[in-house]
Motif scaffolding. Structure first.
Motif, mmCIF file in Angstrom:
data_model
loop_
_atom_site.group_PDB
_atom_site.id
_atom_site.type_symbol
_atom_site.label_atom_id
_atom_site.label_comp_id
_atom_site.label_asym_id
_atom_site.label_seq_id
_atom_site.Cartn_x
_atom_site.Cartn_y
_atom_site.Cartn_z
ATOM 1 N N GLU A 179 0.866 -1.175 0.000
ATOM 2 C CA GLU A 179 0.000 0.000 0.000
ATOM 3 C C GLU A 179 0.903 1.226 0.000
ATOM 4 O O GLU A 179 2.038 1.154 0.482
ATOM 5 N N VAL A 180 0.426 2.335 -0.539
ATOM 6 C CA VAL A 180 1.226 3.555 -0.497
ATOM 7 C C VAL A 180 0.394 4.678 0.106
ATOM 8 O O VAL A 180 -0.841 4.672 0.041
ATOM 9 N N SER A 181 1.091 5.607 0.732
ATOM 10 C CA SER A 181 0.440 6.823 1.198
ATOM 11 C C SER A 181 1.138 8.011 0.549
ATOM 12 O O SER A 181 2.355 7.998 0.354
ATOM 13 N N LEU A 182 0.342 9.001 0.199
ATOM 14 C CA LEU A 182 0.843 10.207 -0.444
ATOM 15 C C LEU A 182 0.414 11.411 0.392
ATOM 16 O O LEU A 182 -0.777 11.575 0.672
ATOM 17 N N VAL A 183 1.375 12.212 0.796
ATOM 18 C CA VAL A 183 1.076 13.376 1.630
ATOM 19 C C VAL A 183 0.488 14.490 0.770
ATOM 20 O O VAL A 183 1.090 14.918 -0.222
ATOM 21 N N HIS A 184 -0.695 14.957 1.149
ATOM 22 C CA HIS A 184 -1.322 16.078 0.445
ATOM 23 C C HIS A 184 -1.140 17.354 1.249
ATOM 24 O O HIS A 184 -1.752 17.547 2.297
ATOM 25 N N MET A 185 -0.236 18.201 0.757
ATOM 26 C CA MET A 185 -0.101 19.557 1.279
ATOM 27 C C MET A 185 -0.769 20.509 0.288
ATOM 28 O O MET A 185 -0.797 20.226 -0.916
ATOM 29 N N ARG A 186 -1.282 21.595 0.782
ATOM 30 C CA ARG A 186 -1.884 22.574 -0.128
ATOM 31 C C ARG A 186 -0.821 23.058 -1.113
ATOM 32 O O ARG A 186 0.254 23.498 -0.729
ATOM 33 N N GLY A 187 -1.119 22.907 -2.394
ATOM 34 C CA GLY A 187 -0.200 23.349 -3.436
ATOM 35 C C GLY A 187 0.596 22.228 -4.079
ATOM 36 O O GLY A 187 1.237 22.446 -5.106
ATOM 37 N N ASN A 188 0.561 21.000 -3.492
ATOM 38 C CA ASN A 188 1.339 19.912 -4.105
ATOM 39 C C ASN A 188 0.448 18.892 -4.817
ATOM 40 O O ASN A 188 0.832 17.748 -5.029
ATOM 41 N N GLU A 189 -0.755 19.323 -5.197
ATOM 42 C CA GLU A 189 -1.710 18.404 -5.819
ATOM 43 C C GLU A 189 -1.157 17.744 -7.078
ATOM 44 O O GLU A 189 -1.337 16.542 -7.295
ATOM 45 N N GLU A 190 -0.462 18.517 -7.897
ATOM 46 C CA GLU A 190 0.077 17.960 -9.138
ATOM 47 C C GLU A 190 1.137 16.903 -8.841
ATOM 48 O O GLU A 190 1.228 15.875 -9.524
ATOM 49 N N GLU A 191 1.931 17.156 -7.813
ATOM 50 C CA GLU A 191 2.953 16.190 -7.398
ATOM 51 C C GLU A 191 2.298 14.875 -6.965
ATOM 52 O O GLU A 191 2.744 13.790 -7.313
ATOM 53 N N VAL A 192 1.219 14.983 -6.201
ATOM 54 C CA VAL A 192 0.499 13.793 -5.728
ATOM 55 C C VAL A 192 -0.093 13.023 -6.905
ATOM 56 O O VAL A 192 0.031 11.793 -6.990
ATOM 57 N N LEU A 193 -0.725 13.737 -7.821
ATOM 58 C CA LEU A 193 -1.351 13.084 -8.974
ATOM 59 C C LEU A 193 -0.316 12.368 -9.834
ATOM 60 O O LEU A 193 -0.536 11.227 -10.274
ATOM 61 N N THR A 194 0.811 13.011 -10.066
ATOM 62 C CA THR A 194 1.846 12.411 -10.911
ATOM 63 C C THR A 194 2.466 11.195 -10.223
ATOM 64 O O THR A 194 2.740 10.173 -10.853
ATOM 65 N N ALA A 195 2.675 11.286 -8.903
ATOM 66 C CA ALA A 195 3.220 10.154 -8.160
ATOM 67 C C ALA A 195 2.246 8.977 -8.190
ATOM 68 O O ALA A 195 2.655 7.817 -8.353
ATOM 69 N N ALA A 196 0.960 9.255 -8.047
ATOM 70 C CA ALA A 196 -0.050 8.192 -8.091
ATOM 71 C C ALA A 196 -0.085 7.525 -9.461
ATOM 72 O O ALA A 196 -0.260 6.303 -9.569
ATOM 73 N N GLU A 197 0.091 8.315 -10.508
ATOM 74 C CA GLU A 197 0.129 7.743 -11.860
ATOM 75 C C GLU A 197 1.319 6.802 -12.018
ATOM 76 O O GLU A 197 1.203 5.746 -12.654
#
Length: 210
Positions: free
Chosen positions: A132-150
């Motif tokens: 399983e993975v967890s991705l930290v969502h900070m305000r402003g890093n949404e694109e980073e989270v989306l790209t990492a999830a991809e």
């Protein structure tokens, strides 16, 4: 082995003097014996990064495995190939905390590159270990989270993804903490690409399960 700004894990694992009165000393044998006494299915090694106490964790994992217990751990995924190879025969599940996909995201935590983390995930999947993975969502890093999830989805689209809504600890800027609604919106976007997306640090959210 990271120094991420505003991380509760870093605070808890480095404030040993303050936390010492609440701690108990357990050998790997003690932990396995207690798990058996309590009829546990297995042991999960959480909060402290396993590679910080690698020989102890490896001994615990081996002993648990020999006794038929499941063994799992949480990690930032920053393991060398050799360190991971020394654990593969004994582990059943791993939760990998991803800080982002860019090297700059990892440099903010004191290490040079994101590459070892995704190599770890790939190796675990190849060895049929539950990941399983967890991705930290900070305000402003949404694109980073989306790209990492991809990138995670390219390794395996069936890996569960937990969005960790950032809660500011220590010296972190409170502005970085997104609202529950903002994190739910990010989860909604991710669920169009991945089937198992969850939200953490968000009481009452409908995104706690799938």
């Amino acid at each position: 082995n990271f120094t991420c700004p505003g991380c509760v894990s870093e605070i808890l694992t480095r404030m040993t003097d303050e936390l010492a009165p609440a701690m108990k000393k357990f050998t790997p044998h003690d932990v396995v014996a207690q798990a058996q006494t309590l009829n546990c299915q297995g042991i999960a090694f959480c909060m402290n990064e396993p590679v910080v106490a690698y020989p102890t964790f490896q001994s615990l994992a081996r002993m648990a495995h020999e006794q038929g217990l499941l063994i799992a751990f949480s990690t930032n995924g920053y393991l060398s190939a050799d360190s991971l190879a020394g654990l593969l025969p004994y582990i059943d599940g791993v939760s990998v905390g991803i800080k982002g996909i860019t090297d700059s995201a990892y440099r903010s935590c004191g290490v040079p590159s994101a590459a070892p983390v995704f190599r770890t995930i790939q190796t675990l999947v190849e060895h049929n270990i539950h990941v399983e993975v967890s991705l930290v969502h900070m305000r402003g890093n949404e694109e980073e989270v989306l790209t990492a999830a991809e990138k995670v989805a390219l390794i395996s689209p069936h890996i569960p993804v937990q969005i960790m809504r950032f809660i500011a600890f220590g010296t972190a800027d409170l502005w970085q903490e997104p609202s529950i609604h903002e994190s739910e919106s990010l989860c909604e976007t991710l669920r169009k690409k991945l089937p198992f997306v969850y939200l953490f640090n968000s009481p009452g959210s409908e995104y706690l399960d799938t």
